[in-house]
Design an enzyme around this catalytic site. Sequence first.
Site, short mmCIF file in Angstrom:
data_model
loop_
_atom_site.label_atom_id
_atom_site.label_comp_id
_atom_site.label_asym_id
_atom_site.label_seq_id
_atom_site.Cartn_x
_atom_site.Cartn_y
_atom_site.Cartn_z
N CYS A 178 -90.49 -47.52 19.60
CA CYS A 178 -91.52 -46.57 19.15
C CYS A 178 -91.02 -45.13 19.35
CB CYS A 178 -92.83 -46.85 19.87
SG CYS A 178 -94.27 -46.09 19.09
N HIS B 154 -93.91 -52.96 19.43
CA HIS B 154 -93.77 -53.01 20.90
C HIS B 154 -93.58 -54.43 21.42
CE1 HIS B 154 -94.76 -48.80 21.78
NE2 HIS B 154 -95.56 -48.87 20.74
N GLU C 298 -92.37 -55.17 24.19
CA GLU C 298 -92.65 -55.14 25.64
C GLU C 298 -94.13 -55.32 25.94
OE1 GLU C 298 -92.58 -52.64 23.76
OE2 GLU C 298 -93.50 -50.84 24.60
#
Lengths: 223, 86
Positions: free
Chosen positions: A85, A194, A196
């Site tokens: 990002c 994302h 994560e």
Amino acid sequence: MKVAVVRFPGSNREVDAHRAALAAGHEATLVWHRSTDLEHADVVVLPGGFSYGDYLRPGAIARFSPVMRAVAKHAHAGRPVLGICNGFQILCEARLLPGALVRNAQLAFVAKMVTVRIESDATPFTASYRVGQELRWPVAHGDGRYVADEATLDQLEREGRVVCRYVGGSPNGALRDIAGICNEGRNVVGLMPHPESATDALIGSADGAPLFALTAVGAGAGV
Amino acid sequence: MTRYVGRVRVMPRQGLLDPQGTAVEHALDALGFHQVARVRVGRTLEIALEGGSASEARVKLEEMCDKLIANPVTEDYSIDAVDVAP
């Protein structure tokens, strides 16, 4: 594996990235952006967020943070760098990846779960996936529209450097539905979604967890 | 040292989708300004600096634009004025 997650002023996903790396069994550390030494790290992660308030352009000021010299050195040595990002935006501003991420076509901030398709497993971060695999990863950005000139886009396609693509239309107007790319050496990867934040079924998806396995790192030079 | 004020204009590169410009264009049309054909939105920076001459100040402004102020992938810049600061 030693994973360094860089924290810029305005980062806000560094803890998620740090936790994802820890959960995958790595020795992960948070590194303040004023640090000039990443020698201890095998893998460097530039996390999501809004470094320097996105002033001027997202990533434009962070790319001159002291740590970025070390990030460039790490990248040029063929060692793995992941930008997620805002991290992707910073890597583009730093010219470690081609193109740029501009305001979403619909102007609105987009925060939702999307489906992405893995287009290349030949990077240190996508080696645990197979080409064509579809994953549920969240996006959360206002400036995620990937753009580059036609020649660059064609080159990325030809060299298999589009790492993943949005399925069913991009949430931001990205050219050719590009969600992630890698550099020529394939060791620097930028992702707009994302992974994560998709490491546990409890939070909607665990499809991001294999990205942090990093089993391919150390097996070869860079990849 | 003379103090100068440089006015730098940064615009989205021609041919690149400018969603802000399109949104303003539609809003103007909705307000009855049907004569509006196209709107593009950029930004202007006023930079006060010290320099030996206006041309030296301009060279520095160009360096600033190349290094930080404009992204050559998506934006074009022009230095519209370099005035002596009042």
